[in-house]
Design a protein around this motif. Structure first.
Motif, PDB file in Angstrom:
ATOM      1  N   VAL A  33       2.868   4.028  -9.500  1.00  0.00           N
ATOM      2  CA  VAL A  33       1.505   4.454  -9.774  1.00  0.00           C
ATOM      3  C   VAL A  33       0.634   4.038  -8.600  1.00  0.00           C
ATOM      4  CG1 VAL A  33       0.865   2.349 -11.022  1.00  0.00           C
ATOM      5  CG2 VAL A  33      -0.336   4.471 -11.501  1.00  0.00           C
ATOM      6  N   GLY A  34      -0.347   4.865  -8.301  1.00  0.00           N
ATOM      7  CA  GLY A  34      -1.310   4.501  -7.273  1.00  0.00           C
ATOM      8  C   GLY A  34      -2.382   3.604  -7.859  1.00  0.00           C
ATOM      9  N   SER A  35      -2.843   2.655  -7.070  1.00  0.00           N
ATOM     10  CA  SER A  35      -3.879   1.731  -7.559  1.00  0.00           C
ATOM     11  C   SER A  35      -5.185   2.450  -7.885  1.00  0.00           C
ATOM     12  CB  SER A  35      -4.140   0.632  -6.519  1.00  0.00           C
ATOM     13  OG  SER A  35      -4.673   1.191  -5.323  1.00  0.00           O
ATOM     14  N   GLU A  36      -5.391   3.625  -7.310  1.00  0.00           N
ATOM     15  CA  GLU A  36      -6.616   4.390  -7.534  1.00  0.00           C
ATOM     16  C   GLU A  36      -6.399   5.586  -8.465  1.00  0.00           C
ATOM     17  OE1 GLU A  36      -9.319   2.917  -6.251  1.00  0.00           O
ATOM     18  OE2 GLU A  36      -7.842   1.462  -5.516  1.00  0.00           O
ATOM     19  N   ASP A  37      -5.273   5.633  -9.138  1.00  0.00           N
ATOM     20  CA  ASP A  37      -4.941   6.750 -10.032  1.00  0.00           C
ATOM     21  C   ASP A  37      -5.878   6.739 -11.233  1.00  0.00           C
ATOM     22  OD1 ASP A  37      -3.752   8.639 -11.749  1.00  0.00           O
ATOM     23  OD2 ASP A  37      -1.753   8.143 -11.014  1.00  0.00           O
ATOM     24  N   ARG A  38      -6.599   7.843 -11.435  1.00  0.00           N
ATOM     25  CA  ARG A  38      -7.504   7.936 -12.581  1.00  0.00           C
ATOM     26  C   ARG A  38      -6.897   8.765 -13.707  1.00  0.00           C
ATOM     27  NH1 ARG A  38     -13.273   9.405 -10.184  1.00  0.00           N
ATOM     28  NH2 ARG A  38     -12.302  11.420 -10.469  1.00  0.00           N
ATOM     29  N   GLU A  67      -2.014  12.121  -4.417  1.00  0.00           N
ATOM     30  CA  GLU A  67      -1.445  11.843  -3.100  1.00  0.00           C
ATOM     31  C   GLU A  67      -0.257  10.900  -3.120  1.00  0.00           C
ATOM     32  OE1 GLU A  67      -4.908   9.473  -4.078  1.00  0.00           O
ATOM     33  OE2 GLU A  67      -5.097  11.487  -3.345  1.00  0.00           O
ATOM     34  N   LEU A  68       0.080  10.348  -4.262  1.00  0.00           N
ATOM     35  CA  LEU A  68       1.160   9.361  -4.319  1.00  0.00           C
ATOM     36  C   LEU A  68       2.461   9.922  -3.767  1.00  0.00           C
ATOM     37  CD1 LEU A  68       1.937   6.489  -5.187  1.00  0.00           C
ATOM     38  CD2 LEU A  68       2.538   7.421  -7.410  1.00  0.00           C
ATOM     39  N   HIS A  69       2.840  11.120  -4.170  1.00  0.00           N
ATOM     40  CA  HIS A  69       4.116  11.685  -3.717  1.00  0.00           C
ATOM     41  C   HIS A  69       4.080  12.085  -2.250  1.00  0.00           C
ATOM     42  CE1 HIS A  69       1.808  15.264  -4.770  1.00  0.00           C
ATOM     43  NE2 HIS A  69       2.627  15.953  -4.007  1.00  0.00           N
ATOM     44  N   ARG A  70       2.889  12.352  -1.700  1.00  0.00           N
ATOM     45  CA  ARG A  70       2.796  12.750  -0.295  1.00  0.00           C
ATOM     46  C   ARG A  70       2.630  11.565   0.645  1.00  0.00           C
ATOM     47  NH1 ARG A  70      -0.870  16.463  -2.663  1.00  0.00           N
ATOM     48  NH2 ARG A  70      -2.569  15.164  -1.896  1.00  0.00           N
ATOM     49  N   GLU A  71       1.932  10.546   0.208  1.00  0.00           N
ATOM     50  CA  GLU A  71       1.550   9.449   1.088  1.00  0.00           C
ATOM     51  C   GLU A  71       2.365   8.174   0.915  1.00  0.00           C
ATOM     52  OE1 GLU A  71      -0.645   9.991   3.438  1.00  0.00           O
ATOM     53  OE2 GLU A  71      -1.117  12.009   2.712  1.00  0.00           O
ATOM     54  N   ALA A  72       3.131   8.076  -0.141  1.00  0.00           N
ATOM     55  CA  ALA A  72       3.846   6.831  -0.430  1.00  0.00           C
ATOM     56  C   ALA A  72       5.350   7.034  -0.327  1.00  0.00           C
ATOM     57  CB  ALA A  72       3.442   6.315  -1.807  1.00  0.00           C
ATOM     58  N   GLY A  73       5.778   7.704   0.727  1.00  0.00           N
ATOM     59  CA  GLY A  73       7.197   7.991   0.916  1.00  0.00           C
ATOM     60  C   GLY A  73       8.109   6.776   0.820  1.00  0.00           C
ATOM     61  N   PRO A  74       7.795   5.666   1.512  1.00  0.00           N
ATOM     62  CA  PRO A  74       8.673   4.490   1.423  1.00  0.00           C
ATOM     63  C   PRO A  74       8.791   3.936   0.001  1.00  0.00           C
ATOM     64  CG  PRO A  74       7.287   4.322   3.354  1.00  0.00           C
ATOM     65  CD  PRO A  74       6.778   5.508   2.545  1.00  0.00           C
TER      66      PRO A  74
END
Length: 93
Positions: A33-38, A67-74
């Motif tokens: 989960v992203g920390s900014e996920d609303r 953007e989690l799937h695009r920006e958090a590849g690692p």
């Protein structure tokens, strides 16, 4: 009130209590989960992870839902690697 982003989600998804479903799973569960996920905030993701028998929660700093799937590849690659190893038993072979 339902967030605007959820209005396009299918009725079947909206009717599913993901935390309840996670409690029924017998397989390991990786929750990212992203920390900014609303849409699914970290507190909701924690509830999902806590219900699963075997789970790991990873909160990716600075990321939202889209953007989690695009920006958090690692982070995503690490989660998939852990799942594949756990599916192959304790030795990850």
């Amino acid at each position: 009130a339902v967030p605007v982003a959820r209005l396009s989600t299918s009725p079947a998804v909206l009717a599913t209590d993901t935390a309840v479903e996670a409690g029924r799973m017998t397989q390991p569960l990786e929750v990212l989960v992203g920390s900014e996920d609303r849409i699914c905030p970290p507190t909701d993701a924690r509830a999902i992870a806590d219900r699963a028998r075997t789970s790991r929660l990873e909160v990716v700093a600075g990321q939202g839902h889209g953007e989690l799937h695009r920006e958090a590849g690692p982070a995503l690659a690490g989660a998939l690697e852990r799942l594949l190893r756990s599916a192959n038993g304790p030795h990850g072979q």
